[in-house]
Scaffold this motif. Structure first.
Motif, PDB file in Angstrom:
ATOM      1  N   ALA A   1       0.829  -1.204   0.000  1.00  0.00           N
ATOM      2  CA  ALA A   1       0.000   0.000   0.000  1.00  0.00           C
ATOM      3  C   ALA A   1       0.866   1.257   0.000  1.00  0.00           C
TER       4      ALA A   1
ATOM      5  N   ALA B   1      -5.705   3.121  -1.079  1.00  0.00           N
ATOM      6  CA  ALA B   1      -4.461   3.840  -1.392  1.00  0.00           C
ATOM      7  C   ALA B   1      -4.471   4.312  -2.845  1.00  0.00           C
TER       8      ALA B   1
ATOM      9  N   LEU C   1       0.917   4.500  -2.726  1.00  0.00           N
ATOM     10  CA  LEU C   1       0.924   5.926  -2.388  1.00  0.00           C
ATOM     11  C   LEU C   1       2.179   6.612  -2.933  1.00  0.00           C
TER      12      LEU C   1
ATOM     13  N   GLN D   1      -6.877  -1.863   1.892  1.00  0.00           N
ATOM     14  CA  GLN D   1      -5.875  -0.799   1.962  1.00  0.00           C
ATOM     15  C   GLN D   1      -5.324  -0.462   0.576  1.00  0.00           C
TER      16      GLN D   1
END
Length: 370
Positions: A44, A164, A48, A160
């Motif tokens: 994750a 993300a 990002l 997640q």
């Protein structure tokens, strides 16, 4: 208490102690306010990072010397005088929406007071005060709710990764916008350069405004309107003019605050009423519970009662919510204009709030005429 991943937290619920923690940012720092409740896996974090996602300390998570100036710039954009000047415009918007909803109810249709009234209102108001990206409201709402879930909800890895992706994708929009925007963002950009702050400081401030500044108010409006459907005496008082919308809003903030908890971290070994708190300990401030202990009739919805305004829905101290007056104005307008709609109706679907440490995030609130 221990959370879902085994991390212990000191939970503080007494009004006096919660206020003491909030008023002492040297001992109880805000550094962990935006830490992910579910530690993010490397996969994750890579998502990002692929979008250049960074979240420097700006407002809620900033315990450093840069906080006062960043807050001052943000506060100017949300100054009470600027907020109050928008009341007539917002009243017109809400009045027209309520008229349309009333017509649908009379025709026998159900209406969703979250989706059809409250969801995008705070975003529309914020856009009058702060220059925002030209994204559609539905895109901003998807991003802001995804961020609240990604950072404050118990999650598994697949969820997640999906969140993300949503958060990172919109973060690039914010970053590109912040590079040239005017108004508050332009001021922050100039201050960032002059003070030698991380270059993503304006993006971080804008991120928090969009995530917490408008999303929490739409959530509060939904929760408050739902609560009022079970308070016929309050609705009667609003109709007669014996109960003020401002007082209703304060009781709502006390009883159904949109942010039930907030976090701090102990900067040193200390204590709270004799309970030892070790350096580095996570402290969960139970704001919703503190509001219950503040009033004379703690569980009853009594607008104007003694202690009603002593809630801590907006926090306290140096990090007290900079948009408090904005949220209050929006809620008062919605209460005043929507109250007649809530009389003699049936709740088809009450707001449901998912598991989340600090945000209630109601998904819908559907009513109809019986």
């Amino acid at each position: 208490m221990t959370d879902h991943v085994g991390v212990p937290h000191v939970v503080v619920s007494d009004h006096r102690l919660v206020k003491r923690v909030l008023a002492d940012p040297d001992t109880f720092r805000p550094d962990n306010a935006l830490d992910a409740v579910s530690p993010m896996p490397v996969s994750a974090l890579r998502v990002l990072a692929s979008y250049g996602f960074k979240l420097p300390a700006t407002l809620a998570n900033n315990g450093g010397v840069s906080h006062p100036a960043i807050r001052e710039i943000t506060a100017r954009a949300l100054h009470p005088a600027r907020v109050e000047a928008l009341r007539p415009w917002l009243t017109g918007v809400v009045r027209r929406r309520v008229a349309g909803l009333a017509a649908r109810l009379r025709a026998g249709e159900p209406v969703d007071l979250y989706a059809d009234l409250a969801a995008d209102l705070p975003l529309l108001v914020l856009a009058k005060l702060v220059e925002l990206p030209g994204a559609e409201a539905v895109v901003v709402k998807e991003f802001s709710r995804a961020a609240l879930e990604l950072f404050w909800a118990p999650l598994d890895t697949p969820r997640q990764l999906a969140l993300a992706e949503t958060v990172g994708r919109f973060h690039t929009v914010l970053r590109d916008f912040a590079a040239t925007a005017g108004g508050m963002v332009g001021e922050l950009r100039a201050h960032t350069a002059a003070a030698g702050l991380p270059k993503d400081t304006p993006v971080g401030a804008l991120f928090f405004l969009l995530v917490a500044g408008q999303e929490t108010t739409s959530q509060f409006l939904t929760l408050l309107l739902h609560r009022l459907t079970g308070e016929p005496a309050v609705l009667d008082g609003l109709a007669r003019g014996t109960v003020g919308a401002d007082d209703v809003v304060e009781e709502g903030l006390r009883l159904v605050p949109p942010i039930p908890t907030w976090r701090r971290v102990a900067a040193t070994d200390t204590e709270l009423d004799g309970f030892p708190v070790r350096r580095g300990a996570s402290i969960v401030l139970w704001l919703a519970r503190a509001g219950l202990t503040a009033a004379e009739n703690p569980h009853d919805f009594v607008p104007g009662q003694r202690g009603s305004r002593r809630h801590l829905a907006f926090g306290a101290g140096a990090h007290r919510c900079v948009g408090a007056q904005l949220s209050r104005m929006e809620a008062a307008v919605v209460v005043a204009e929507t109250a007649p709609l809530l009389r003699d109706i049936e709740v088809v679907r009450a707001p449901w709030c998912p598991d989340n440490l600090s945000f209630r995030m109601p998904d819908t609130f559907t009513i109809r005429r019986p």
